[in-house]
Motif scaffolding. Sequence first.
Motif, mmCIF file in Angstrom:
data_model
loop_
_atom_site.group_PDB
_atom_site.id
_atom_site.type_symbol
_atom_site.label_atom_id
_atom_site.label_comp_id
_atom_site.label_asym_id
_atom_site.label_seq_id
_atom_site.Cartn_x
_atom_site.Cartn_y
_atom_site.Cartn_z
ATOM 1 N N ARG A 295 0.436 -1.200 -0.046
ATOM 2 C CA ARG A 295 0.257 -0.304 0.018
ATOM 3 C C ARG A 295 0.759 0.877 -0.326
ATOM 4 N NH1 ARG A 295 -5.376 -1.064 2.927
ATOM 5 N NH2 ARG A 295 -5.628 -3.567 3.460
ATOM 6 N N LEU A 296 1.886 1.058 -0.106
ATOM 7 C CA LEU A 296 3.023 2.590 0.531
ATOM 8 C C LEU A 296 4.104 2.486 -0.835
ATOM 9 C CD1 LEU A 296 3.190 2.706 4.549
ATOM 10 C CD2 LEU A 296 1.977 3.553 2.611
ATOM 11 N N VAL A 297 4.161 1.008 -1.017
ATOM 12 C CA VAL A 297 5.174 1.131 -1.836
ATOM 13 C C VAL A 297 5.009 0.800 -3.705
ATOM 14 C CG1 VAL A 297 6.853 -0.298 -3.091
ATOM 15 C CG2 VAL A 297 6.991 0.452 -0.536
ATOM 16 N N TYR A 298 3.682 -0.263 -3.525
ATOM 17 C CA TYR A 298 3.447 -1.196 -5.020
ATOM 18 C C TYR A 298 2.221 -0.035 -5.328
ATOM 19 C CZ TYR A 298 1.573 -4.354 -7.845
ATOM 20 O OH TYR A 298 1.230 -4.619 -9.421
ATOM 21 N N LEU A 299 1.660 0.324 -4.266
ATOM 22 C CA LEU A 299 0.094 0.737 -5.016
ATOM 23 C C LEU A 299 0.853 2.431 -5.491
ATOM 24 C CD1 LEU A 299 -3.271 0.869 -5.189
ATOM 25 C CD2 LEU A 299 -2.817 1.930 -2.951
ATOM 26 N N PRO A 300 1.191 3.174 -4.924
ATOM 27 C CA PRO A 300 1.473 4.449 -5.624
ATOM 28 C C PRO A 300 2.352 4.432 -6.795
ATOM 29 C CG PRO A 300 2.504 4.029 -3.255
ATOM 30 C CD PRO A 300 2.022 2.809 -3.168
ATOM 31 N N PHE A 301 3.571 3.763 -6.700
ATOM 32 C CA PHE A 301 4.444 3.219 -7.637
ATOM 33 C C PHE A 301 4.059 2.596 -8.624
ATOM 34 C CE2 PHE A 301 6.880 4.717 -3.390
ATOM 35 C CZ PHE A 301 7.445 6.032 -3.801
ATOM 36 N N LYS A 302 3.659 1.735 -8.477
ATOM 37 C CA LYS A 302 3.129 0.832 -9.598
ATOM 38 C C LYS A 302 1.453 1.152 -10.481
ATOM 39 C CE LYS A 302 4.437 -2.148 -12.640
ATOM 40 N NZ LYS A 302 5.457 -1.942 -13.274
ATOM 41 N N VAL A 303 0.515 1.427 -9.439
ATOM 42 C CA VAL A 303 -0.445 0.841 -9.883
ATOM 43 C C VAL A 303 -1.081 2.704 -10.077
ATOM 44 C CG1 VAL A 303 -2.938 -0.247 -9.163
ATOM 45 C CG2 VAL A 303 -1.015 -1.212 -8.560
ATOM 46 N N VAL A 304 -0.609 3.140 -8.590
ATOM 47 C CA VAL A 304 -1.178 4.772 -9.136
ATOM 48 C C VAL A 304 -0.393 5.642 -9.925
ATOM 49 C CG1 VAL A 304 -1.705 7.429 -7.930
ATOM 50 C CG2 VAL A 304 -1.898 5.292 -6.973
ATOM 51 N N PHE A 305 0.601 5.172 -10.536
ATOM 52 C CA PHE A 305 1.393 5.469 -11.488
ATOM 53 C C PHE A 305 0.478 4.656 -12.960
ATOM 54 C CE2 PHE A 305 5.171 4.712 -14.675
ATOM 55 C CZ PHE A 305 5.110 6.412 -14.794
ATOM 56 N N CYS A 306 0.566 3.541 -12.918
ATOM 57 C CA CYS A 306 -0.305 3.497 -14.136
ATOM 58 C C CYS A 306 -1.488 3.752 -14.398
ATOM 59 C CB CYS A 306 -0.211 1.775 -13.737
ATOM 60 S SG CYS A 306 -1.970 1.368 -14.557
ATOM 61 N N SER A 307 -2.368 3.868 -13.680
ATOM 62 C CA SER A 307 -3.931 5.056 -13.905
ATOM 63 C C SER A 307 -3.387 6.232 -13.969
ATOM 64 C CB SER A 307 -4.598 5.140 -12.350
ATOM 65 O OG SER A 307 -5.826 5.567 -12.683
ATOM 66 N N LEU A 308 -2.524 6.912 -13.624
ATOM 67 C CA LEU A 308 -2.378 8.210 -13.596
ATOM 68 C C LEU A 308 -1.653 8.719 -15.250
ATOM 69 C CD1 LEU A 308 -1.616 10.071 -10.335
ATOM 70 C CD2 LEU A 308 -3.407 10.644 -11.320
ATOM 71 N N VAL A 309 -1.049 7.910 -15.046
ATOM 72 C CA VAL A 309 0.550 8.313 -16.229
ATOM 73 C C VAL A 309 -0.425 7.523 -17.129
ATOM 74 C CG1 VAL A 309 2.769 8.510 -16.374
ATOM 75 C CG2 VAL A 309 1.959 8.881 -14.259
ATOM 76 N N GLU A 310 0.048 5.960 -16.999
ATOM 77 C CA GLU A 310 0.253 4.654 -18.167
ATOM 78 C C GLU A 310 -1.475 4.623 -19.027
ATOM 79 O OE1 GLU A 310 3.310 2.029 -17.243
ATOM 80 O OE2 GLU A 310 1.246 1.184 -16.529
ATOM 81 N N GLY A 311 -1.909 5.459 -17.468
ATOM 82 C CA GLY A 311 -3.760 5.625 -18.703
ATOM 83 C C GLY A 311 -3.625 6.656 -19.131
ATOM 84 N N SER A 312 -3.699 8.303 -18.615
ATOM 85 C CA SER A 312 -3.763 9.407 -18.528
ATOM 86 C C SER A 312 -4.014 9.235 -20.733
ATOM 87 C CB SER A 312 -2.341 10.004 -19.092
ATOM 88 O OG SER A 312 -3.032 10.233 -17.240
ATOM 89 N N ALA A 313 -2.773 9.146 -21.152
ATOM 90 C CA ALA A 313 -2.328 8.947 -22.459
ATOM 91 C C ALA A 313 -3.679 8.000 -23.326
ATOM 92 C CB ALA A 313 -0.874 8.510 -22.826
ATOM 93 N N ALA A 314 -4.680 7.013 -22.845
ATOM 94 C CA ALA A 314 -4.908 6.399 -23.467
ATOM 95 C C ALA A 314 -6.395 6.637 -23.339
ATOM 96 C CB ALA A 314 -4.806 4.396 -22.992
ATOM 97 N N VAL A 315 -6.375 7.308 -21.789
ATOM 98 C CA VAL A 315 -8.222 7.525 -21.517
ATOM 99 C C VAL A 315 -8.757 9.298 -22.038
ATOM 100 C CG1 VAL A 315 -8.186 6.640 -19.923
ATOM 101 C CG2 VAL A 315 -7.559 8.565 -19.670
ATOM 102 N N HIS A 316 -7.199 10.069 -22.710
ATOM 103 C CA HIS A 316 -8.035 11.060 -23.436
ATOM 104 C C HIS A 316 -8.650 12.197 -22.184
ATOM 105 C CE1 HIS A 316 -5.459 10.249 -26.868
ATOM 106 N NE2 HIS A 316 -6.531 9.009 -27.281
ATOM 107 N N ASN A 317 -8.144 12.377 -20.811
ATOM 108 C CA ASN A 317 -8.726 13.055 -20.014
ATOM 109 C C ASN A 317 -10.446 12.725 -19.558
ATOM 110 O OD1 ASN A 317 -6.394 15.167 -18.799
ATOM 111 N ND2 ASN A 317 -7.288 16.311 -20.899
ATOM 112 N N TRP A 318 -10.915 11.298 -19.940
ATOM 113 C CA TRP A 318 -11.720 10.679 -19.410
ATOM 114 C C TRP A 318 -12.625 10.925 -18.397
ATOM 115 C CZ3 TRP A 318 -16.423 9.214 -21.513
ATOM 116 C CH2 TRP A 318 -16.673 7.792 -20.831
#
Length: 377
Positions: A295-318
Motif C-alpha cells: 500500500r505504500l510502495v507498490y500501490l502508489p509507485f506501480k498502480v497509481v502510476f499506471c492509472s495516472l500516467v500510463e492511463g492518461s495517454a489512453a483515456v484522453h482525460n476521460w
Amino acid sequence: MVVHIPTWEDSSRVFENPFDTLWWFGERYHKKYGQKWPMEGQTPPEGYVYPSMEGIKLACVLAVVLTIARFTFERLIAEPIGRWFGLKHKLGGTPAGPNAKLEALIMKTKKPTSEQIAAAAKDADMEIREVEVWIRRKQRELMPSKLNKFKETLWRLCVYTFAYTYGMSVLWQEDFFWNTQLCWVGFPDLTWAIKKSLYYYYLLEGSFYLSLMVSQFMDTKRKDFWEMFIHHIATLSLIGGSWFGGCYKVGAIVMATHDISDVFLEAAKTSIYIKKNFWSNIFFGLFTITFFASRLVYLPFKVVFCSLVEGSAAVHNWPVHILYNSFLIVLQILHIYWFTFIVKLLIKIAAGSDVEKDDRSEDDTPPSSSAEEKKQN
C-alpha cells in the motif's frame, strides 16, 4: 456528435427506480462523450459480460446474503470456537446498578471529564469517589466482549482469505497483472467486456464491502470509524467506477493489493483475542511488511502510476478516469494515516511489549476500580 435530448418518457423512467436512474444517466453520459454504450445492440464475446445494472442489483442482493451468512457463521461457528478458547460474553465485576442521573451522563459521553463528574456527584448527592466507581463499572458493562470482537474478526479473516486466494488465482493468469501498460490497450472499446472470472471477483468484493459499510454501524466502534467509512465509500466507488468506466483491470489489481495485508491484520487480531501472543506478533510483523510493500510502495509507485500516467495517454482525460484517480489518492492518504498506528505498535514491540490490542479501539478496558471499592468499604 449527436447529443440525445431527454424526453418525458426518459424522465419518467428516471424516477421509477433508483437503479434505472443510475443506468439512464450512464447512457446519457457516454453518449455525451461520443462513447457507444456497450449494451446498445452488442453481444459480449463468449466468457465475457458487459457492465449492467443487473450486476449492481446482484451485488446488493449478495451483500444481504453475506450479512446473513456472517451472523450465521458467528453464531454457529465462531462463537463455539471462541468459547473453546475461554472467551465469554460477560466481562465480570460488580454491576453498576441503576442510577438515572449518572446513566444520563454516560449516554452523553462515555468518558466524562473531572468537571462533569463533580457536577454529576453534586446533582446525584453522591461523593465524587462513588461516582467514579459507578462510571468505571458502567464502562465495563458497556464494553463489547472479546468474544464479540473475536467473532467479527474471524469472519473478516475468512472472507479476506477467500477473496485474496480467488483474486490471485484469476489475476495470476492475466498478462496485464504482470505488465500494467496492457491495462489500457484498446480503451475503451476493447475494455468494456470483462471476463466472467473477474466479474465474479468484482461481485464478491463489491458485495463484501457493501455489507461491511452497513454492518460497521453495528460492530465494535473504533477511533477511525469515519475514516473507515470513507474508506468503504472510496473502495465501492473504485469498484463501481472501474467496472462501468472500462478500467476494471486496474480495479482488480487494486483490490488484490488491499486484500493481502488485511488477511494478516485479521489473523493478528484473532490471535490477540485468544491470547496467542507469539502468533499475534508474527502475524502483525507480516501485516506490517505486506502493508508497507503493497500500500505504500507498490500501490502508489506501480498502480497509481499506471492509472495516472500510463492511463492518461489512453483515456484522453476521460472524466470517469479523473474521478477514479481521485478516489485512489483518497485511499493513499488513508493508508498513510493508518500507517501511523502501525508505527506506534512497532515502537511498543521494540520496547518489549506484545501486541495486546488494536490502538484504533475505543473500547479499552477501564482501570480497575477495586482500590476505590476498598476505600468505600
